[in-house]
Scaffold this motif. Sequence first.
Motif: not given
Length: 587
Positions: A505-510, A561-568, A576-587
């Motif tokens: 999602e944009e520059n992040n991985v969900i 701090k801008e990344y982490g968990l969301q719970i629904f 549902k637990v949603s984890i948001c982390i940045p997407f790193d192309e080098s990985m």
Amino acid sequence: MKNKKIRISLCNKIILIIVVALFVCTCLWTSVMFFNISNNAREVALTDEKNNMYNVSAQLKDVEETCYLVRQLVLQKNRIFEYIQKVQNNQDYKGVEKLDFYKNEIGSIDAMVDINPYIYNVKVYANANVTEKAPSFYKLNRLQQQEWSNSYENNKWVFDYKENKYGVIGKTRLAAIIKNVTDETGRLVAVVEVSTELKGLFLDFDKNDNNEFTCFISNKGEVYASDKNKKTVDENINEVKQICKSDKNNTITRKFNGETSIVSTVYSNSLGGTYVRIVGTKKIVNSYYKSQLLYFIVVFLSMIVFIFIVAILIKNSFSRFNNLTKEVSEIKNGNIIKLTEKGNDEISELGKQINKMVYSLEKLNEENIERQLLAKNAEIRSLQNQINAHFMYNVLETIKMMAEIKEEYVISDAITTLGNMFRYSMKWSSGMVELKQEILNIQNYLSLMNLRQDYEIFLSLNVPAELLHIKIPKMSLQPIVENSVNHGIEEMAEDTTIYIKVFKEENNVIIEVSDMGIGMSQEKLNELIRSINSKEQISDDKEHGRALYNVQQRIKMYFGKEYGLQIFSQEGAYTKVSICIPFDESM
């Protein structure tokens, strides 16, 4: 011959440090003082200039209003314009009547000029062959002798001209409001000129001070300045015009011509332009510096006297300290002696403490030997208590082989799965692992869980191949899945599915972990969200929130701090637990 290093005594070092510290502090203090003096000087100058510009604005308004009032009074003298129209029609007053007209009507205009200090002159240029009476009543052809005759606009101001009286050019620089008077047919009857001195309209217009200059900029961009200021205005004309555009009716501090200056502007809609006054602050600040010079000299001399007194006191104190040092040297050489320093100050207290230290040396040596023996024994016990991880793997492998020999393949597979989980959890070469490794560990976990239950938990994966290699914190998904089993599925006791969905999602991985369990109420959901976002560690009795709290903290620690968990969740439906982390192309 080797060069000997220069040895500086501690006493001299302290004196040197004090001198350097005082010098640095004095320099910093002086810099701050000069900075504050400079700012204060500019603030005072700015306040004075605002007050001055208030007077300038008031003067400008008074002169304008006076000129308009005089012009209106002249326009209300209908008899003058009726007489001009009469002459235009080839008629004229005769004898006493004409003398009375010039004495009363034209004379009243002269009287206006005489009693009003703001008015330089009032002239009526008649469009008829009238008898002229200086200095107020002329024929229209006299107007052609004035500088502004071909450029003036009706009911507008003209600036910076000199009066032409019978071919003689005056020295006074003038400004005037010009008004055309016409009859009911539109025929020009007369032109009325009400003039005032330019230096009376604009205060300080001709002031002879190299530190400041004034000018008037019309809306058309025409510049009017004194001969002294004209050169400066011409050299900075673009900057002056920009000031007129950006600042109207304001007094501010800004850079002008490379120098910090106080720039004041007064805009007049009726005059059709802006009066500009610019005062340089360099001269003002320098005068403040000079006024404070004696103060700084006194401070500098006081600092020198202070350093001299401090040096004497330090040398006196260190004479006792040097004696104490000699006695300590004796102790260093193995001579156990008692120091003779007496008194109640710090040096005496130091001597007493050294005596206590000497007294305790032998006992401390014995205790040190004993502590070393205890440490060695503790190290040996620690080595004996360590468990070799390879031993555990080997034991599990032996049990697996025994199960396979007895053809207990379910047990064999379970032991293989348990060994994989054990190996995965024990291996912490890095805090980050690939997503596919974490998913494999979850599959092993669910495989073991299905052995315990009468129902089966399935794992549904929706993970693009290119995202299987992204790095996530190790053991970040397994606690979430374990929470789903323990708090969402176990109470249902029926076949169900846990869904793992991964997408960009944009520059992040969900990463979404969902279960179709019993869910939770909105109240419990809000409490759980507050718990995992709390800054305080969750107590051990809240196992559900504590596991998610630990995952939340690790993600924020690794990624920000801008990344982490969301719970629904919805009670009786899903969680549902949603984890948001940045997407790193080098990985």
